[in-house]
Motif scaffolding. Sequence first.
Motif, PDB file in Angstrom:
ATOM      1  N   CYS A  18      70.248 126.141 104.729  1.00 13.99           N
ATOM      2  CA  CYS A  18      71.214 125.252 105.377  1.00 13.99           C
ATOM      3  C   CYS A  18      72.332 124.871 104.413  1.00 13.99           C
ATOM      4  O   CYS A  18      73.501 124.809 104.798  1.00 13.99           O
ATOM      5  CB  CYS A  18      70.512 123.996 105.882  1.00 13.99           C
ATOM      6  N   LYS A  19      71.962 124.628 103.158  1.00 15.93           N
ATOM      7  CA  LYS A  19      72.955 124.282 102.144  1.00 15.93           C
ATOM      8  C   LYS A  19      73.922 125.455 101.928  1.00 15.93           C
ATOM      9  O   LYS A  19      75.140 125.268 101.845  1.00 15.93           O
ATOM     10  CB  LYS A  19      72.264 123.920 100.834  1.00 15.93           C
ATOM     11  N   GLU A  20      73.371 126.666 101.870  1.00 11.18           N
ATOM     12  CA  GLU A  20      74.211 127.850 101.684  1.00 11.18           C
ATOM     13  C   GLU A  20      75.163 128.039 102.856  1.00 11.18           C
ATOM     14  O   GLU A  20      76.350 128.348 102.663  1.00 11.18           O
ATOM     15  CB  GLU A  20      73.333 129.094 101.540  1.00 11.18           C
ATOM     16  N   LEU A  21      74.663 127.862 104.071  1.00  8.66           N
ATOM     17  CA  LEU A  21      75.503 128.037 105.246  1.00  8.66           C
ATOM     18  C   LEU A  21      76.634 127.008 105.272  1.00  8.66           C
ATOM     19  O   LEU A  21      77.772 127.324 105.622  1.00  8.66           O
ATOM     20  CB  LEU A  21      74.656 127.930 106.522  1.00  8.66           C
ATOM     21  N   GLN A  22      76.317 125.787 104.882  1.00  9.41           N
ATOM     22  CA  GLN A  22      77.334 124.746 104.845  1.00  9.41           C
ATOM     23  C   GLN A  22      78.426 125.108 103.841  1.00  9.41           C
ATOM     24  O   GLN A  22      79.616 124.926 104.102  1.00  9.41           O
ATOM     25  CB  GLN A  22      76.700 123.409 104.489  1.00  9.41           C
ATOM     26  N   LEU A  36      78.044 129.846 113.064  1.00  4.57           N
ATOM     27  CA  LEU A  36      76.865 128.993 113.127  1.00  4.57           C
ATOM     28  C   LEU A  36      76.417 128.797 114.564  1.00  4.57           C
ATOM     29  O   LEU A  36      77.208 128.400 115.422  1.00  4.57           O
ATOM     30  CB  LEU A  36      77.160 127.635 112.488  1.00  4.57           C
ATOM     31  N   ASN A  37      75.161 129.103 114.830  1.00  6.63           N
ATOM     32  CA  ASN A  37      74.559 128.846 116.138  1.00  6.63           C
ATOM     33  C   ASN A  37      73.880 127.481 116.065  1.00  6.63           C
ATOM     34  O   ASN A  37      72.818 127.338 115.465  1.00  6.63           O
ATOM     35  CB  ASN A  37      73.546 129.949 116.468  1.00  6.63           C
ATOM     36  N   GLU A  38      74.504 126.472 116.662  1.00  6.00           N
ATOM     37  CA  GLU A  38      73.994 125.120 116.532  1.00  6.00           C
ATOM     38  C   GLU A  38      72.675 124.922 117.267  1.00  6.00           C
ATOM     39  O   GLU A  38      71.934 123.990 116.982  1.00  6.00           O
ATOM     40  CB  GLU A  38      75.041 124.129 117.037  1.00  6.00           C
ATOM     41  N   GLU A  39      72.365 125.803 118.217  1.00 12.46           N
ATOM     42  CA  GLU A  39      71.104 125.700 118.937  1.00 12.46           C
ATOM     43  C   GLU A  39      69.971 126.382 118.185  1.00 12.46           C
ATOM     44  O   GLU A  39      68.796 126.093 118.418  1.00 12.46           O
ATOM     45  CB  GLU A  39      71.246 126.307 120.331  1.00 12.46           C
ATOM     46  N   ASP A  40      70.309 127.308 117.298  1.00 10.85           N
ATOM     47  CA  ASP A  40      69.288 128.009 116.503  1.00 10.85           C
ATOM     48  C   ASP A  40      69.877 128.298 115.135  1.00 10.85           C
ATOM     49  O   ASP A  40      70.560 129.293 114.931  1.00 10.85           O
ATOM     50  CB  ASP A  40      68.870 129.306 117.202  1.00 10.85           C
ATOM     51  N   ILE A  41      69.630 127.404 114.193  1.00  8.75           N
ATOM     52  CA  ILE A  41      70.227 127.503 112.869  1.00  8.75           C
ATOM     53  C   ILE A  41      69.743 128.738 112.113  1.00  8.75           C
ATOM     54  O   ILE A  41      70.360 129.188 111.148  1.00  8.75           O
ATOM     55  CB  ILE A  41      69.932 126.221 112.062  1.00  8.75           C
ATOM     56  N   SER A  42      68.624 129.326 112.568  1.00  5.58           N
ATOM     57  CA  SER A  42      68.112 130.527 111.901  1.00  5.58           C
ATOM     58  C   SER A  42      68.831 131.792 112.372  1.00  5.58           C
ATOM     59  O   SER A  42      68.584 132.878 111.861  1.00  5.58           O
ATOM     60  CB  SER A  42      66.605 130.667 112.149  1.00  5.58           C
ATOM     61  N   LYS A 202      83.047 119.591 112.160  1.00  3.74           N
ATOM     62  CA  LYS A 202      82.239 118.405 111.945  1.00  3.74           C
ATOM     63  C   LYS A 202      80.863 118.573 112.552  1.00  3.74           C
ATOM     64  O   LYS A 202      79.856 118.209 111.963  1.00  3.74           O
ATOM     65  CB  LYS A 202      82.941 117.188 112.539  1.00  3.74           C
ATOM     66  N   ASP A 203      80.819 119.121 113.797  1.00  2.33           N
ATOM     67  CA  ASP A 203      79.537 119.316 114.464  1.00  2.33           C
ATOM     68  C   ASP A 203      78.668 120.297 113.697  1.00  2.33           C
ATOM     69  O   ASP A 203      77.461 120.119 113.602  1.00  2.33           O
ATOM     70  CB  ASP A 203      79.748 119.821 115.897  1.00  2.33           C
ATOM     71  N   LYS A 204      79.276 121.365 113.149  1.00  2.00           N
ATOM     72  CA  LYS A 204      78.513 122.336 112.383  1.00  2.00           C
ATOM     73  C   LYS A 204      77.888 121.686 111.168  1.00  2.00           C
ATOM     74  O   LYS A 204      76.719 121.857 110.874  1.00  2.00           O
ATOM     75  CB  LYS A 204      79.413 123.497 111.955  1.00  2.00           C
ATOM     76  N   LYS A 205      78.699 120.906 110.436  1.00  2.00           N
ATOM     77  CA  LYS A 205      78.195 120.257 109.235  1.00  2.00           C
ATOM     78  C   LYS A 205      77.124 119.228 109.582  1.00  2.00           C
ATOM     79  O   LYS A 205      76.133 119.064 108.880  1.00  2.00           O
ATOM     80  CB  LYS A 205      79.344 119.596 108.467  1.00  2.00           C
ATOM     81  N   THR A 207      75.120 119.348 112.163  1.00  2.00           N
ATOM     82  CA  THR A 207      73.911 120.087 112.522  1.00  2.00           C
ATOM     83  C   THR A 207      73.150 120.519 111.285  1.00  2.00           C
ATOM     84  O   THR A 207      71.941 120.412 111.206  1.00  2.00           O
ATOM     85  CB  THR A 207      74.295 121.350 113.324  1.00  2.00           C
ATOM     86  N   LEU A 208      73.879 121.031 110.292  1.00  2.90           N
ATOM     87  CA  LEU A 208      73.239 121.474 109.039  1.00  2.90           C
ATOM     88  C   LEU A 208      72.569 120.318 108.323  1.00  2.90           C
ATOM     89  O   LEU A 208      71.471 120.445 107.783  1.00  2.90           O
ATOM     90  CB  LEU A 208      74.278 122.108 108.130  1.00  2.90           C
ATOM     91  N   LYS A 209      73.224 119.150 108.326  1.00  2.00           N
ATOM     92  CA  LYS A 209      72.677 118.007 107.593  1.00  2.00           C
ATOM     93  C   LYS A 209      71.419 117.484 108.249  1.00  2.00           C
ATOM     94  O   LYS A 209      70.573 116.863 107.592  1.00  2.00           O
ATOM     95  CB  LYS A 209      73.733 116.908 107.505  1.00  2.00           C
ATOM     96  N   ARG A 210      71.288 117.695 109.582  1.00  2.00           N
ATOM     97  CA  ARG A 210      70.095 117.194 110.267  1.00  2.00           C
ATOM     98  C   ARG A 210      68.848 117.969 109.873  1.00  2.00           C
ATOM     99  O   ARG A 210      67.736 117.512 110.057  1.00  2.00           O
ATOM    100  CB  ARG A 210      70.304 117.302 111.781  1.00  2.00           C
ATOM    101  N   LEU A 211      69.013 119.176 109.359  1.00  2.00           N
ATOM    102  CA  LEU A 211      67.869 120.032 109.031  1.00  2.00           C
ATOM    103  C   LEU A 211      67.427 119.855 107.609  1.00  2.00           C
ATOM    104  O   LEU A 211      68.180 119.470 106.755  1.00  2.00           O
ATOM    105  CB  LEU A 211      68.244 121.500 109.289  1.00  2.00           C
TER     106      LEU A 211
END
Length: 211
Positions: A18-22, A36-42, A202-205, A207-211
């Motif tokens: 998640c850190k790398e993707l951000q 980024l797929n916000e419904e499936d971060i993988s 903002k939404d992408k970031k 989403t990443l921070k929630r994981l």
Amino acid sequence: MASVSFENLAPQVSRQICKELQQLISDPPEGIKVILNEEDISDIQAIIDGPAGTPYASGHFRVKLVLGKDFPSGPPKGFFLTKIFHPNVSQQGEICVNTLKKDWKPDLGIKHIFLTIKCLLIVPNAESALNEEAGKLLLEHYEDYFQRAKMMTEIHAKVSQNQSNADAHLNEDNSPTEGPTASKKAATDRTVLADKKKPVVKDKKRTLKRL
């Protein structure tokens, strides 16, 4: 080609990815845009621009990484979702490159993988060909290989003119083309477009921070 859920990965591995993707979203490498797929971060995908001087120039290729349960001890698998004529890409889109096989190291990150795939577009390796026809043409009839790869790029990897110029033609149909009303509407359209674009990052970031 389904990717393994992050729930099957160690928590520290999930956090690192998640850190790398951000970082890739906030500071993308040249010619590589992570999607980024916000419904499936993988679901790790990116658009790679075809390098200049290659038959893939001006093309935009969507690629996908599939993480196994043993990641990062084991390498991910890479796939081209955009059709491409390349010695190291099978007709099903699977990518063959040493970085994702015998030369894999657990400390290699997502950024390194995407950069390696981009380099593969510049320097194909006919010795490990998954597409035998492309590999043979590369070695024996380079000009034929170049033209075939270029044709596939033109057909499958070019952004359509209508799509690429969509923003430029917002006001051409069913709208005033001159005068104060047109100017006001153009300014409004630009504001709407800007407002639409801002929340995405903002939404992408978030989403990443929630994981």
